[in-house]
Design a protein around this motif. Sequence first.
Motif, mmCIF file in Angstrom:
data_model
loop_
_atom_site.group_PDB
_atom_site.id
_atom_site.type_symbol
_atom_site.label_atom_id
_atom_site.label_comp_id
_atom_site.label_asym_id
_atom_site.label_seq_id
_atom_site.Cartn_x
_atom_site.Cartn_y
_atom_site.Cartn_z
ATOM 1 N N ASN A 1 0.829 -1.208 0.000
ATOM 2 C CA ASN A 1 0.000 0.000 0.000
ATOM 3 C C ASN A 1 0.869 1.266 0.000
ATOM 4 O O ASN A 1 0.560 2.253 0.668
ATOM 5 C CB ASN A 1 -0.945 -0.005 1.208
ATOM 6 C CG ASN A 1 -2.157 0.880 0.985
ATOM 7 O OD1 ASN A 1 -2.453 1.287 -0.130
ATOM 8 N ND2 ASN A 1 -2.840 1.220 2.070
ATOM 9 N N GLY A 2 1.965 1.203 -0.751
ATOM 10 C CA GLY A 2 2.830 2.366 -0.905
ATOM 11 C C GLY A 2 3.819 2.593 0.222
ATOM 12 O O GLY A 2 4.606 3.546 0.175
ATOM 13 N N LYS A 3 3.832 1.722 1.234
ATOM 14 C CA LYS A 3 4.712 1.933 2.394
ATOM 15 C C LYS A 3 5.718 0.792 2.511
ATOM 16 O O LYS A 3 5.373 -0.381 2.322
ATOM 17 C CB LYS A 3 3.876 2.019 3.676
ATOM 18 C CG LYS A 3 2.932 3.212 3.710
ATOM 19 C CD LYS A 3 2.124 3.216 4.999
ATOM 20 C CE LYS A 3 1.155 4.397 5.040
ATOM 21 N NZ LYS A 3 0.333 4.396 6.277
ATOM 22 N N LEU A 4 6.962 1.143 2.854
ATOM 23 C CA LEU A 4 7.984 0.139 3.100
ATOM 24 C C LEU A 4 7.643 -0.579 4.399
ATOM 25 O O LEU A 4 7.495 0.044 5.450
ATOM 26 C CB LEU A 4 9.365 0.789 3.206
ATOM 27 C CG LEU A 4 10.523 -0.140 3.573
ATOM 28 C CD1 LEU A 4 10.780 -1.139 2.457
ATOM 29 C CD2 LEU A 4 11.787 0.668 3.877
ATOM 30 N N ILE A 5 7.493 -1.905 4.334
ATOM 31 C CA ILE A 5 7.155 -2.638 5.561
ATOM 32 C C ILE A 5 8.307 -3.486 6.071
ATOM 33 O O ILE A 5 8.322 -3.870 7.243
ATOM 34 C CB ILE A 5 5.910 -3.529 5.354
ATOM 35 C CG1 ILE A 5 6.182 -4.603 4.291
ATOM 36 C CG2 ILE A 5 4.689 -2.710 5.001
ATOM 37 C CD1 ILE A 5 5.100 -5.674 4.236
ATOM 38 N N GLU A 6 9.288 -3.776 5.177
ATOM 39 C CA GLU A 6 10.373 -4.639 5.627
ATOM 40 C C GLU A 6 11.517 -4.623 4.627
ATOM 41 O O GLU A 6 11.323 -4.439 3.429
ATOM 42 C CB GLU A 6 9.851 -6.078 5.803
ATOM 43 C CG GLU A 6 10.810 -6.975 6.503
ATOM 44 C CD GLU A 6 10.170 -8.280 6.941
ATOM 45 O OE1 GLU A 6 10.827 -9.056 7.644
ATOM 46 O OE2 GLU A 6 9.010 -8.510 6.566
ATOM 47 N N ARG A 7 12.726 -4.828 5.170
ATOM 48 C CA ARG A 7 13.895 -5.092 4.341
ATOM 49 C C ARG A 7 14.407 -6.474 4.709
ATOM 50 O O ARG A 7 14.623 -6.771 5.890
ATOM 51 C CB ARG A 7 14.981 -4.039 4.555
ATOM 52 C CG ARG A 7 14.624 -2.661 3.987
ATOM 53 C CD ARG A 7 15.754 -1.665 4.223
ATOM 54 N NE ARG A 7 15.426 -0.335 3.753
ATOM 55 C CZ ARG A 7 15.658 0.114 2.538
ATOM 56 N NH1 ARG A 7 16.255 -0.682 1.658
ATOM 57 N NH2 ARG A 7 15.329 1.339 2.183
#
Length: 331
Positions: free
Chosen positions: A306-312
Motif C-alpha cells: 500500500n505504498g509503504k515500506l514494511i520490511e527489508r
Amino acid sequence: MERKAYLLFSGGLDSIIAAKLLQKLGFKVVGVHVTSPFFEKEPEKLKELAEKLGIELKIIEAGDDYLEMLKNPVYGYGKNVNPCIDCKAYMLRKLKEIAGDEGVIATGEVLGQRPMSQHMQAFRSIEKLSGLKGRILRPLSGKLLPPTIYEEQGIVSKEELLDLKGRSRKRYPEILRNLGIDIDNLPTPAGGCLLTEPSFAVKVRDLMEHGELTWENVRLLKIGRHFRLGDCKLVVGRNAVENATIRKILSDKDYLITVPGIPSPDALLRCKGEPERDVLRIAAGIVARYSDAKNEPKVEVAVYRNGKLIERLEVEPIRDTTPYSVTHKGS
C-alpha cells in the motif's frame, strides 16, 4: 423490408468473405465481435475494417459466465485449455441475445478447417449448446451442409452459398475477386487465442487449480514471469515497461518487492491471506536472482505494501529457477 444478417465476426479472412457474400445475397450485415483477454484484437482496426466492408460492428466483452464455462466445458478442451466448441457456442449465444428473433445468424466457419470445432459433429454440438439448432448459416460451406431454417423458408438459396472444405485456400483468390475484396487494402487486426498456447495454458490451469480464475488475474498472466508459492502468486517484471505495469495494477492487498539502489525487477506478490514468513523470503530470493545483484552472496530486498515500506530482507538469490519451478506447499 430490410433483411439483416448477424455475423460472428473475428476480423479474419473467412469472416470477411462471409460478410461480403451475405451482402451480395442482399443482407445488411451486423458483425458481432466477442472480445476477452484470451483473444483480444485491436478494436480500432476492427472498426476500420468494418467501415471498409460497409458493415455495422458491435463489440461485446465476454463476462464472468465465460470463466465459469472455461472451468468445466461440456465438450472439453483441445490440446491445451481451449474449449473450442463451448467457446463458439458461448459467442453464438451472445450473438443471439443481440439478434433476438430478427434476421439470419451466420458465421465464417469452413467445414473441416479446424480439427476440433469445424467438423460436422462439432457443428451439431455447437448448435445444440447455443440453442440454435438449424439456425446457424455457414455460407462458406453451405452447399455441403444440411439445410438451415433459412433455406427451408426460402430466405437463402443453397445454390447461392459456397462449398469450401478443409484447410486449403487455393480457391480464395478467385472468391475474393468475385466478391470485389481487395485484401491488400484491408486492415488485419492481429491476435489469436492464448488458450491454445502451451505456456499460457499452464498459467491458466494454475489459476483454476487455486480458485483464482478472475479477469483481473487473467490480465496479469500477460506480463512477467509467474511463480506459484502456495496460496500466493509472484509475478516478476521482465523489463521497464512490465515494472511500470506492475506498479500501476497493485492493489492495496498486494506486496511490491524490489531490490533498491540497483537495476532490479519489480515484482507483485498476491496472496489469498497473509503470506507466511518463508514465502516472503522465497519471493525476495527470486526477485534478487533476477536483479543485477544475482551473483552476490546476500542481497537486501525491500518489501512494500500500500505504498509503504514494511520490511527489508537480506536474502540469498535463488539460483537457476524458472517460472513455476519454485513452489511452496505451506503447512
